[in-house]
Design a protein around this motif. Structure first.
Motif, short mmCIF file in Angstrom:
data_model
loop_
_atom_site.label_atom_id
_atom_site.label_comp_id
_atom_site.label_asym_id
_atom_site.label_seq_id
_atom_site.Cartn_x
_atom_site.Cartn_y
_atom_site.Cartn_z
N ALA A 38 0.99 -1.21 0.02
CA ALA A 38 0.03 -0.05 0.15
C ALA A 38 0.89 1.31 -0.04
O ALA A 38 0.49 2.19 -0.57
CB ALA A 38 -0.86 0.06 1.16
N TYR A 39 1.91 1.11 0.44
CA TYR A 39 2.83 2.52 0.88
C TYR A 39 4.08 2.36 -0.20
O TYR A 39 4.79 1.14 -0.69
CB TYR A 39 3.22 2.81 2.30
N ARG A 40 4.91 3.38 -0.43
CA ARG A 40 6.14 3.55 -1.04
C ARG A 40 7.13 4.43 0.20
O ARG A 40 6.46 4.88 1.05
CB ARG A 40 6.22 3.92 -2.09
N ASN A 41 8.26 4.10 -0.24
CA ASN A 41 9.37 4.91 1.02
C ASN A 41 9.17 4.43 2.42
O ASN A 41 8.63 5.48 3.03
CB ASN A 41 9.18 6.41 0.66
N ILE A 42 9.16 3.18 2.54
CA ILE A 42 8.62 2.66 3.90
C ILE A 42 9.84 2.41 4.71
O ILE A 42 10.74 1.78 4.53
CB ILE A 42 7.90 1.31 3.74
N TYR A 43 9.78 2.81 6.02
CA TYR A 43 10.81 2.49 6.95
C TYR A 43 9.89 1.59 8.01
O TYR A 43 9.16 2.24 8.70
CB TYR A 43 11.11 3.86 7.78
N TRP A 44 10.23 0.37 7.76
CA TRP A 44 9.52 -0.76 8.41
C TRP A 44 9.67 -1.42 9.73
O TRP A 44 11.12 -1.51 9.76
CB TRP A 44 9.61 -1.81 7.25
N ILE A 45 8.94 -1.20 10.70
CA ILE A 45 9.48 -1.81 11.75
C ILE A 45 8.73 -3.28 11.98
O ILE A 45 7.68 -3.42 11.78
CB ILE A 45 8.89 -1.18 13.13
N ALA A 46 9.44 -4.23 12.34
CA ALA A 46 9.05 -5.68 12.02
C ALA A 46 9.58 -6.47 13.07
O ALA A 46 10.88 -6.26 13.50
CB ALA A 46 9.35 -6.32 10.58
N GLY A 47 8.98 -7.61 13.58
CA GLY A 47 9.57 -8.60 14.37
C GLY A 47 8.77 -8.91 15.33
O GLY A 47 7.41 -8.05 15.73
N GLY A 48 9.06 -9.74 16.50
CA GLY A 48 8.25 -10.28 17.36
C GLY A 48 8.59 -11.71 17.53
O GLY A 48 9.60 -12.33 17.32
N ALA A 56 9.79 -14.77 4.77
CA ALA A 56 10.59 -15.29 3.69
C ALA A 56 9.28 -15.09 2.54
O ALA A 56 9.68 -14.86 1.38
CB ALA A 56 10.75 -16.73 3.85
N PRO A 57 8.23 -15.06 2.82
CA PRO A 57 6.89 -15.08 1.54
C PRO A 57 6.97 -13.65 1.10
O PRO A 57 6.30 -13.44 0.10
CB PRO A 57 5.94 -15.45 2.42
N LEU A 58 7.75 -12.71 1.95
CA LEU A 58 7.53 -11.24 1.62
C LEU A 58 8.73 -10.89 0.78
O LEU A 58 8.84 -9.62 0.54
CB LEU A 58 7.24 -10.37 2.91
N ALA A 59 9.61 -11.78 0.21
CA ALA A 59 10.72 -11.27 -0.40
C ALA A 59 10.47 -10.59 -1.52
O ALA A 59 11.26 -9.72 -2.10
CB ALA A 59 11.46 -12.60 -0.80
N THR A 60 9.39 -10.67 -2.19
CA THR A 60 9.22 -9.91 -3.54
C THR A 60 8.38 -8.57 -3.26
O THR A 60 7.75 -8.03 -4.04
CB THR A 60 8.15 -11.06 -4.36
N GLU A 61 8.08 -8.53 -1.93
CA GLU A 61 7.14 -7.29 -1.70
C GLU A 61 8.09 -6.15 -1.11
O GLU A 61 7.62 -5.15 -0.35
CB GLU A 61 6.03 -7.52 -0.68
N LEU A 62 9.35 -6.21 -1.12
CA LEU A 62 10.25 -5.36 -0.33
C LEU A 62 10.85 -4.44 -1.10
O LEU A 62 11.54 -3.52 -0.45
CB LEU A 62 11.36 -6.11 0.24
N ALA A 63 10.18 -3.93 -2.31
CA ALA A 63 10.70 -2.96 -3.14
C ALA A 63 10.70 -1.38 -2.39
O ALA A 63 11.59 -0.58 -2.80
CB ALA A 63 10.10 -2.89 -4.65
N VAL A 107 7.01 6.78 5.23
CA VAL A 107 6.10 6.11 6.02
C VAL A 107 6.78 5.45 7.02
O VAL A 107 7.56 4.73 6.36
CB VAL A 107 4.97 5.24 5.30
N ILE A 108 6.68 5.47 8.29
CA ILE A 108 7.13 4.78 9.22
C ILE A 108 6.11 3.74 9.68
O ILE A 108 5.10 4.14 10.24
CB ILE A 108 7.53 5.56 10.67
N LEU A 109 6.33 2.59 9.39
CA LEU A 109 5.07 1.45 9.27
C LEU A 109 5.53 0.32 10.32
O LEU A 109 6.60 -0.12 10.40
CB LEU A 109 5.11 0.88 7.84
N LEU A 110 4.55 0.31 11.32
CA LEU A 110 4.77 -0.80 12.02
C LEU A 110 3.90 -1.81 11.57
O LEU A 110 2.65 -1.73 11.53
CB LEU A 110 4.26 -0.61 13.73
#
Length: 477
Positions: free
Chosen positions: A356-366, A374-381, A433-436
Motif C-alpha cells: 500500500a505504501y512506498r518509501n517505507i521505514y518498516w518496523i517488524a519482528g516479534g 520469507a514469503p515477503l521477499a518479492t514485496e520489499l521494493a 512512512v514509518i510503518l509498524l
C-alpha cells in the motif's frame, strides 16, 4: 442482551468463560435454561463469579442429563485433539454449539416479518475492517446497525432484536464450524489463504468451515464473494452453479462485467446491467491499499440491496475512520507519516501494508509464524530500511540481507521508532512512512497486538507533540 428462550427448560453446559461464554451463560439462564458453567482456569472462574455467574464443575456433572454443550470457539472439539468436555459430549451424543448458533435459533423462532437483517462476514483477512465499514455505512444511512460476533461485543450481548435491526457479524471459522441454523441475508466471503490448519486439519477443512456462512440462504439472499484469488473464483463458480441465491462477485483490482469492483481507485457497481461509479477510494481516509479497496467493494455489495441511496453509501465509505491497529494513520511530522498496523501478526497480513505504501521505514519482528518473512521477499521494493525487534530479529535479518534491504536490529519498539524517525526525516524521500507491520505475534514483548500498537501510538504521538511544540515556539518568536 438477547435473551435465549429457545433452550428454555433444557440443561446447557457452557465451557470457556471468556467474553462470549459469560454472555451465553447469562442469556441462556435469563431465558429459562439450567446452565452449568465452568472453566479450567481459576482466574476465569473468579471473573465469571464476580460477573454474577453461579458455577458448576463439569468434571462431576451428569452428562447424560445435558442437552447441549456451548464450547468457547477457541477450544478444539476435534482437531488437533478434542477437549475433554467435547469428548464427554460425543460420548453422550450431545450437540456442540457456540453462541452464534444460540443467536441463530432465536432469529428462526421469530415470525419472518419480525426478523432482523443479518449480514455475516468471513474470510482469512479483512473481516474486521469490512464488518466495521458495513456497520458504519448502515448507521450513516440512518439504519439501526449493531456489530458483533468475532469483533467487539459477543453476539448475545447485542441489544434485543426487532424487525428494523441490522446485525453485522464477523464470523471466524471457529464459530462457523459450530453454527448450523444461521441464515444470512447477506453472506460475505472476502478471501481465503492458509490459516488455522492445525485446527481444521488441512485447507479443505478450513474452507469447509468458512463455507458454512452460505448454509440456509434462500433465493432472495445475497452471497458476496471476493474473486481476487483463485479460491474465490472457484467459489463464485460453485455458488453460481447451485443457483440458490444472488451471487455478487467483488474485486479490489480489476473490472468485472457483473459485480462490484475497483478500477484505478474508483469503486464501481455493475449489478443491474449498468455500471455506476460510487466513489473515489483514493479519497478515503482509512482505506489505503488494494486489499482495503476489496473490503470496500464487499461492503457496498453487502448493503446495496437494502434500499439505500448509492450516493449516500459512497459518502459513508469515504468518511469511515478505520480500525485501530489496522493500517491506522496516527499523524505526521513534516512529511513523515506514522502507520500503526500492529494487527499484522503474520506475513500475509503485512504483505497488504507493504503493497500500500512506498518509501517505507518498516518496523517488524516479534514471535514469528511459520515461514517468517520469507514469503515477503518479492514485496520489499518499497522498503527503504527495516528496524527489527523481538526474538525474530536475527532470522528476519538473514532474509533482508539476502534481498539487500538496509536494516538494523533495534531490539525494542521505542528504539525502532526513534531510529526510523531520524532516518525518514533525513532521507529526502517523498512522503516517507514509518510503518509498524510486524508480521509477527507480540508475545515476546507485549501481551497482545493491541498493547503493541498502543505503545507504538504513544511513541509516535510523543514525537509528533514535540515537533508541534517546537513549531509553536517558532511562531511565537
Amino acid at each position: 442482551m438477547i435473551v435465549a428462550q429457545s433452550y428454555k427448560g433444557q440443561t446447557i453446559a457452557v465451557f470457556g468463560l471468556g467474553r462470549t461464554g459469560i454472555t451465553a451463560a447469562k442469556s441462556l439462564s435469563k431465558g429459562g435454561a439450567k446452565v452449568l458453567a465452568w472453566d479450567d482456569m481459576e482466574a476465569s472462574r473468579d471473573a465469571a463469579q464476580a460477573d454474577g455467574l453461579t458455577l458448576s464443575d463439569l468434571n462431576g456433572a451428569d452428562w447424560s442429563a445435558i442437552d447441549a454443550l456451548v464450547l468457547s470457539p477457541g477450544i478444539a472439539h476435534d482437531k488437533p485433539a478434542p477437549h475433554w468436555t467435547a469428548q464427554r459430549a460425543r460420548e453422550n451424543n450431545i450437540p456442540i454449539i457456540c453462541d452464534i448458533e444460540i443467536f441463530a435459533k432465536e432469529i428462526a423462532a421469530r415470525a419472518p416479518e419480525r426478523r432482523p437483517v443479518i449480514i455475516a462476514i468471513t474470510g482469512t483477512n479483512g473481516k474486521s475492517t469490512t464488518t466495521s465499514l458495513i456497520g458504519h455505512i448502515l448507521n450513516s444511512c440512518g439504519r439501526d446497525a449493531q456489530i458483533g460476533g468475532n469483533i467487539g461485543r459477543g453476539v448475545l450481548d447485542l441489544e434485543a432484536m426487532h424487525s428494523g435491526t441490522h446485525y453485522v457479524l464477523e464470523l471466524s471459522s471457529y464459530q462457523l464450524e459450530r453454527t448450523y441454523s444461521l441464515r444470512a441475508n447477506s453472506a460475505v466471503f472476502i478471501n481465503l489463504t492458509p490459516d488455522h490448519i492445525e485446527r481444521h486439519g488441512d485447507m479443505a477443512g478450513y474452507r469447509a468451515a468458512k463455507m458454512r456462512i452460505f448454509d440456509n440462504q434462500q433465493t432472495d439472499d445475497i452471497a458476496v464473494v471476493g474473486v481476487d484469488d483463485e479460491s474465490g473464483q472457484h467459489l463464485a463458480t460453485e455458488l453460481i452453479a447451485k443457483n440458490g441465491r444472488r451471487i455478487i462477485p467483488i474485486s479490489g483490482s480489476r473490472a468485472l462485467g457483473r459485480g462490484v469492483s475497483v478500477i484505478n481507485g474508483k469503486l464501481y457497481a455493475s449489478i443491474n446491467r449498468t455500471s455506476v461509479e460510487i466513489c473515489d477510494l483514493r479519497k478515503a481516509r482509512a482505506l489505503d491499499g488494494q486489499h482495503n479497496w476489496q473490503n470496500a467493494a464487499a461492503a457496498f455489495a453487502a448493503v446495496q440491496g437494502l434500499g439505500l441511496d448509492p450516493e449516500q453509501i459512497g459518502k459513508a465509505i469515504l468518511s469511515f475512520g478505520g480500525l485501530a491497529h489496522r493500517m491506522e494513520r496516527l499523524g505526521k511530522v513534516l512529511s513523515v507519516s506514522y502507520i500503526n498496523d500492529s494487527k499484522a501478526t503474520n506475513a500475509e497480513a503485512a504483505r497488504q501494508a507493504l503493497r500500500a505504501y512506498r518509501n517505507i521505514y518498516w518496523i517488524a519482528g516479534g514471535v514469528a509464524k511459520d515461514g517468517g518473512i520469507a514469503p515477503l521477499a518479492t514485496e520489499l521494493a518499497g522498503v527503504r530500511k527495516a528496524y527489527l525487534i523481538g526474538e525474530a530479529a536475527p532470522a528476519f535479518r538473514s532474509v533482508l540481507k539476502k534481498q539487500k534491504i538496509a536494516h538494523k536490529i533495534s531490539g525494542d519498539l521505542r528504539r525502532a521508532v526513534l531510529c526510523a524517525t531520524r532516518d525518514a526525516l533525513s532521507s529526502g524521500d517523498d512522503d516517507p512512512v514509518i510503518l509498524l507491520s510486524p508480521a509477527c505475534a507480540s508475545f515476546d514483548q507485549f501481551k497482545n497486538f493491541e498493547l503493541r500498537g498502543d505503545a507504538f501510538r504513544s511513541e509516535a504521538q510523543a514525537i509528533i507533540d514535540m515537533f508541534e511544540a517546537e513549531k509553536a515556539k517558532g511562531h511565537a518568536a
